[in-house]
Write a protein that holds these residues in place. Structure first.
Motif, PDB file in Angstrom:
ATOM      1  N   VAL A 173       0.835  -1.202   0.000  1.00  0.00           N
ATOM      2  CA  VAL A 173       0.000   0.000   0.000  1.00  0.00           C
ATOM      3  C   VAL A 173       0.869   1.250   0.000  1.00  0.00           C
ATOM      4  CG1 VAL A 173      -1.660   1.355   1.322  1.00  0.00           C
ATOM      5  CG2 VAL A 173      -1.975  -1.120   1.082  1.00  0.00           C
ATOM      6  N   ASN A 174       1.894   1.275   0.845  1.00  0.00           N
ATOM      7  CA  ASN A 174       2.708   2.481   0.980  1.00  0.00           C
ATOM      8  C   ASN A 174       3.672   2.675  -0.186  1.00  0.00           C
ATOM      9  OD1 ASN A 174       2.470   4.060   3.786  1.00  0.00           O
ATOM     10  ND2 ASN A 174       1.867   1.934   4.067  1.00  0.00           N
ATOM     11  N   MET A 175       4.150   1.596  -0.802  1.00  0.00           N
ATOM     12  CA  MET A 175       4.954   1.763  -2.015  1.00  0.00           C
ATOM     13  C   MET A 175       4.084   2.276  -3.156  1.00  0.00           C
ATOM     14  SD  MET A 175       7.857  -1.251  -2.190  1.00  0.00           S
ATOM     15  CE  MET A 175       6.793  -2.639  -1.803  1.00  0.00           C
ATOM     16  N   ALA A 176       2.844   1.805  -3.224  1.00  0.00           N
ATOM     17  CA  ALA A 176       1.913   2.310  -4.236  1.00  0.00           C
ATOM     18  C   ALA A 176       1.626   3.786  -4.003  1.00  0.00           C
ATOM     19  CB  ALA A 176       0.619   1.500  -4.212  1.00  0.00           C
ATOM     20  N   ALA A 177       1.456   4.175  -2.739  1.00  0.00           N
ATOM     21  CA  ALA A 177       1.216   5.585  -2.405  1.00  0.00           C
ATOM     22  C   ALA A 177       2.439   6.430  -2.741  1.00  0.00           C
ATOM     23  CB  ALA A 177       0.865   5.717  -0.926  1.00  0.00           C
ATOM     24  N   PHE A 178       3.627   5.900  -2.473  1.00  0.00           N
ATOM     25  CA  PHE A 178       4.873   6.600  -2.789  1.00  0.00           C
ATOM     26  C   PHE A 178       4.991   6.833  -4.291  1.00  0.00           C
ATOM     27  CE2 PHE A 178       9.532   5.976  -3.765  1.00  0.00           C
ATOM     28  CZ  PHE A 178       9.920   7.256  -3.411  1.00  0.00           C
ATOM     29  N   GLU A 179       4.647   5.823  -5.086  1.00  0.00           N
ATOM     30  CA  GLU A 179       4.677   5.973  -6.542  1.00  0.00           C
ATOM     31  C   GLU A 179       3.676   7.029  -6.999  1.00  0.00           C
ATOM     32  OE1 GLU A 179       6.107   1.536  -8.072  1.00  0.00           O
ATOM     33  OE2 GLU A 179       4.008   2.125  -8.266  1.00  0.00           O
ATOM     34  N   ALA A 180       2.508   7.039  -6.374  1.00  0.00           N
ATOM     35  CA  ALA A 180       1.495   8.032  -6.745  1.00  0.00           C
ATOM     36  C   ALA A 180       1.989   9.449  -6.488  1.00  0.00           C
ATOM     37  CB  ALA A 180       0.207   7.777  -5.965  1.00  0.00           C
ATOM     38  N   CYS A 181       2.787   9.622  -5.426  1.00  0.00           N
ATOM     39  CA  CYS A 181       3.310  10.955  -5.076  1.00  0.00           C
ATOM     40  C   CYS A 181       4.450  11.393  -5.984  1.00  0.00           C
ATOM     41  CB  CYS A 181       3.805  10.960  -3.633  1.00  0.00           C
ATOM     42  SG  CYS A 181       2.513  10.796  -2.389  1.00  0.00           S
ATOM     43  N   THR A 182       5.226  10.453  -6.473  1.00  0.00           N
ATOM     44  CA  THR A 182       6.457  10.794  -7.197  1.00  0.00           C
ATOM     45  C   THR A 182       6.386  10.557  -8.699  1.00  0.00           C
ATOM     46  OG1 THR A 182       7.336   8.582  -6.695  1.00  0.00           O
ATOM     47  CG2 THR A 182       7.904  10.366  -5.181  1.00  0.00           C
ATOM     48  N   SER A 183       5.348   9.897  -9.175  1.00  0.00           N
ATOM     49  CA  SER A 183       5.247   9.606 -10.601  1.00  0.00           C
ATOM     50  C   SER A 183       5.116  10.898 -11.406  1.00  0.00           C
ATOM     51  CB  SER A 183       4.032   8.710 -10.877  1.00  0.00           C
ATOM     52  OG  SER A 183       3.856   8.538 -12.266  1.00  0.00           O
ATOM     53  N   ALA A 184       5.980  11.043 -12.393  1.00  0.00           N
ATOM     54  CA  ALA A 184       5.934  12.244 -13.234  1.00  0.00           C
ATOM     55  C   ALA A 184       6.145  11.913 -14.703  1.00  0.00           C
ATOM     56  CB  ALA A 184       7.005  13.237 -12.785  1.00  0.00           C
ATOM     57  N   GLY A 185       6.470  10.659 -14.970  1.00  0.00           N
ATOM     58  CA  GLY A 185       6.737  10.261 -16.345  1.00  0.00           C
ATOM     59  C   GLY A 185       5.468   9.934 -17.095  1.00  0.00           C
ATOM     60  N   PHE A 186       5.624   9.588 -18.348  1.00  0.00           N
ATOM     61  CA  PHE A 186       4.494   9.252 -19.182  1.00  0.00           C
ATOM     62  C   PHE A 186       4.737   7.902 -19.835  1.00  0.00           C
ATOM     63  CE2 PHE A 186       4.791  13.856 -18.963  1.00  0.00           C
ATOM     64  CZ  PHE A 186       3.503  14.196 -18.579  1.00  0.00           C
TER      65      PHE A 186
ATOM     66  N   GLN B 225       5.599   4.419 -20.847  1.00  0.00           N
ATOM     67  CA  GLN B 225       6.360   3.350 -20.211  1.00  0.00           C
ATOM     68  C   GLN B 225       7.270   3.843 -19.088  1.00  0.00           C
ATOM     69  OE1 GLN B 225       6.764   4.383 -23.383  1.00  0.00           O
ATOM     70  NE2 GLN B 225       8.802   3.943 -24.196  1.00  0.00           N
ATOM     71  N   TYR B 226       7.380   5.145 -18.903  1.00  0.00           N
ATOM     72  CA  TYR B 226       8.226   5.684 -17.842  1.00  0.00           C
ATOM     73  C   TYR B 226       7.381   6.310 -16.728  1.00  0.00           C
ATOM     74  CZ  TYR B 226      11.591   5.223 -21.636  1.00  0.00           C
ATOM     75  OH  TYR B 226      12.354   4.725 -22.665  1.00  0.00           O
ATOM     76  N   ASP B 227       6.189   5.768 -16.506  1.00  0.00           N
ATOM     77  CA  ASP B 227       5.293   6.399 -15.536  1.00  0.00           C
ATOM     78  C   ASP B 227       5.692   6.126 -14.090  1.00  0.00           C
ATOM     79  OD1 ASP B 227       4.511   3.764 -15.202  1.00  0.00           O
ATOM     80  OD2 ASP B 227       2.499   4.034 -16.010  1.00  0.00           O
ATOM     81  N   GLY B 228       6.594   5.168 -13.848  1.00  0.00           N
ATOM     82  CA  GLY B 228       7.056   4.904 -12.485  1.00  0.00           C
ATOM     83  C   GLY B 228       6.034   4.187 -11.615  1.00  0.00           C
ATOM     84  N   LEU B 229       5.005   3.623 -12.218  1.00  0.00           N
ATOM     85  CA  LEU B 229       3.926   2.985 -11.454  1.00  0.00           C
ATOM     86  C   LEU B 229       4.061   1.458 -11.497  1.00  0.00           C
ATOM     87  CD1 LEU B 229       1.009   5.284 -12.666  1.00  0.00           C
ATOM     88  CD2 LEU B 229       2.140   5.337 -10.434  1.00  0.00           C
ATOM     89  N   THR B 230       5.238   0.966 -11.162  1.00  0.00           N
ATOM     90  CA  THR B 230       5.507  -0.471 -11.247  1.00  0.00           C
ATOM     91  C   THR B 230       4.721  -1.260 -10.206  1.00  0.00           C
ATOM     92  OG1 THR B 230       7.737   0.003 -12.066  1.00  0.00           O
ATOM     93  CG2 THR B 230       7.327  -2.209 -11.213  1.00  0.00           C
ATOM     94  N   ILE B 231       4.774  -0.834  -8.954  1.00  0.00           N
ATOM     95  CA  ILE B 231       4.047  -1.532  -7.892  1.00  0.00           C
ATOM     96  C   ILE B 231       2.546  -1.390  -8.116  1.00  0.00           C
ATOM     97  CG2 ILE B 231       3.673  -1.698  -5.407  1.00  0.00           C
ATOM     98  CD1 ILE B 231       6.453  -2.559  -6.279  1.00  0.00           C
TER      99      ILE B 231
END
Length: 434
Positions: free
Chosen positions: A303-316, A318-324
């Motif tokens: 849950v918290n890694m997903a939340a961290f990705e939501a806060c830091t994702s800035a790419g578009f 294939q580089y969206d940073g939303l792996t988890i």
């Protein structure tokens, strides 16, 4: 120019200045996105019971939950841990604290202004010093101090592992890095590797971990970021061929539906976490993904890694940073009912001694409902759709045999018996006993 026109012009100027300054402030703030200690995203706060994946249960690290009544007992343990940390490092408390004090202003900027407004410079530095010493001492697994082993390890159980990786319960890496200059960094690496093995459910974590030199080159924002980097840092880029993918929000295929189509599920052997890939064979397909050990604290990590990705994702794309996020979304797609969860357990994709099938179903469905669909997830969904488009006849045949396997097996068994009887009768006819 009359008075009303003059007022209107003045308003335009004020609005222009306000818009410009606000934009500059937001851009400046976003540039620090990678080092900030983020608040848990508002749109994800409805996940689980209120605050369950957000607030610590035994120890507060940093200002967001500092001073909570139920966490005060651990504060005096932090003093003992700081004393012991300094003794073991061969430096005085004064020297170690002085080093933390020198970087406290920079560390303060990592938190939201409202959270640190009530702390003086000395109070904030002291909090960073005590919290940082406690965390590093905890991660060294030093058992020479019986009091600390009992109060910070034995009596807290897995709750400490849960608290250490909550998004709102992080210390800036700068603080930990400063304190690690007085000791050895290697125990931190070993702690993260051992902790990650619980998530990977791997019996040979040493074969899967990042090389030590690569770990030491990476400067995460905090421990949660370090855990995520350890899990997926060696992952290759996503398949760029689907950069113009059409988003299939309404499309999904559960574990049982995939089995009916001829796509079997397998556990991935890749060394990184959150692996997901689909292959099309001559007669069938295969969807491979990382197996997961799910318990109370690994659920919090996800849950918290997903939340961290939501806060830091800035790419578009294939580089969206939303792996988890992609990995969670895929697991949620695979489970529509408890029977699907049973399939994932049978395929060794989900392991859990503490979650029932119903609880696993509710966890992933409830979590994925609030997540953004990541590019890696969309690629898998698109490939499943390609599989459906390219093999409609084979899917129909496979679905028929899959859903009627028992009946077909029974008929074949009966047919076998009848053939045996027929042969016996034919044998008697050809070779009568009289």
């Amino acid at each position: 120019m009359n008075t009303s026109q003059g007022a209107a012009e003045e308003t335009k100027i004020l609005i222009e200045e306000r818009v410009k300054k606000t934009n500059e402030r937001l851009v400046s703030d976003f540039c620090k996105n990678g080092t900030k200690i983020h608040r848990f995203p508002q749109n994800l706060r409805r996940i689980g019971k209120e605050g369950y994946y957000i607030a610590p249960t035994v120890a507060a690290f940093g200002p967001y939950h500092h001073g909570s009544a139920h966490l005060r007992e651990m504060e005096e343990v932090k003093h003992a841990a700081a004393h012991y940390f300094c003794v073991k490092s061969g430096h005085s408390v004064r020297d170690v604290y002085g080093k933390v004090l020198s970087i406290a202003d920079e560390a303060r900027c990592c938190y939201s202004e409202d959270a640190v407004a009530g702390f003086s410079a000395d109070e904030f530095a002291t909090m960073m010093f005590l919290d940082g010493c406690f965390l590093l001492h905890y991660m060294t697994l030093d058992d020479e101090s019986g009091v600390l082993v009992n109060r910070s390890t034995l009596s807290t159980g897995p709750s400490m592992l849960r608290d250490m990786f909550l998004l709102e319960n992080q210390l800036p890496w700068l603080v930990l890095e400063t304190l690690m200059s007085f000791t050895n960094i290697f125990p931190v690496f070993m702690f993260i590797a051992g902790t990650a093995s619980n998530t990977l459910n791997s019996s040979s974590i040493s074969d899967k971990r990042l090389p030590e030199d690569e770990f030491q080159k990476h400067r995460p924002p905090h421990l949660l970021g370090l855990l995520r980097h350890y899990l997926i840092g060696s992952m290759p880029p996503a398949d760029a061929r689907y950069s113009k993918i059409k988003v299939h929000y309404a499309l999904a295929s559960s574990a049982i539906e995939l089995a009916e189509m001829g796509v079997r599920l397998t556990a991935s052997n890749e060394r990184w976490f959150a692996d997901m890939s689909i292959q099309k064979g001559l007669l069938a397909g295969e969807l491979s993904l990382t197996s997961l050990f799910l318990n109370d604290y690994t659920a919090c990590w996800l849950v918290n890694m997903a939340a961290f990705e939501a806060c830091t994702s800035a790419g578009f794309v294939q580089y969206d940073g939303l792996t988890i996020n992609s990995y969670i979304s895929l697991l949620a797609m695979l489970v529509d009912k408890e029977e699907d969860v049973h399939v994932l357990r049978a395929k060794h994709l989900v392991h859990s001694n503490s979650f029932s099938n119903q609880e696993i179903l509710v966890f992933f469905k409830g979590l994925a409902r609030h997540l953004k669909l990541g590019y890696r997830y969309l690629v898998v969904v698109e490939k499943i759709e390609e599989y459906k488009r390219e093999r409609p006849a084979r899917i129909v045949v496979h679905r028929f045999f899959y859903n009627n396997f028992r009946a077909i097996a029974a008929l074949l068994s009966i047919a076998g018996v009848l053939v045996g009887i027929f042969r016996a009768l034919l044998s008697l006819k050809e070779h009568p006993r009289y």
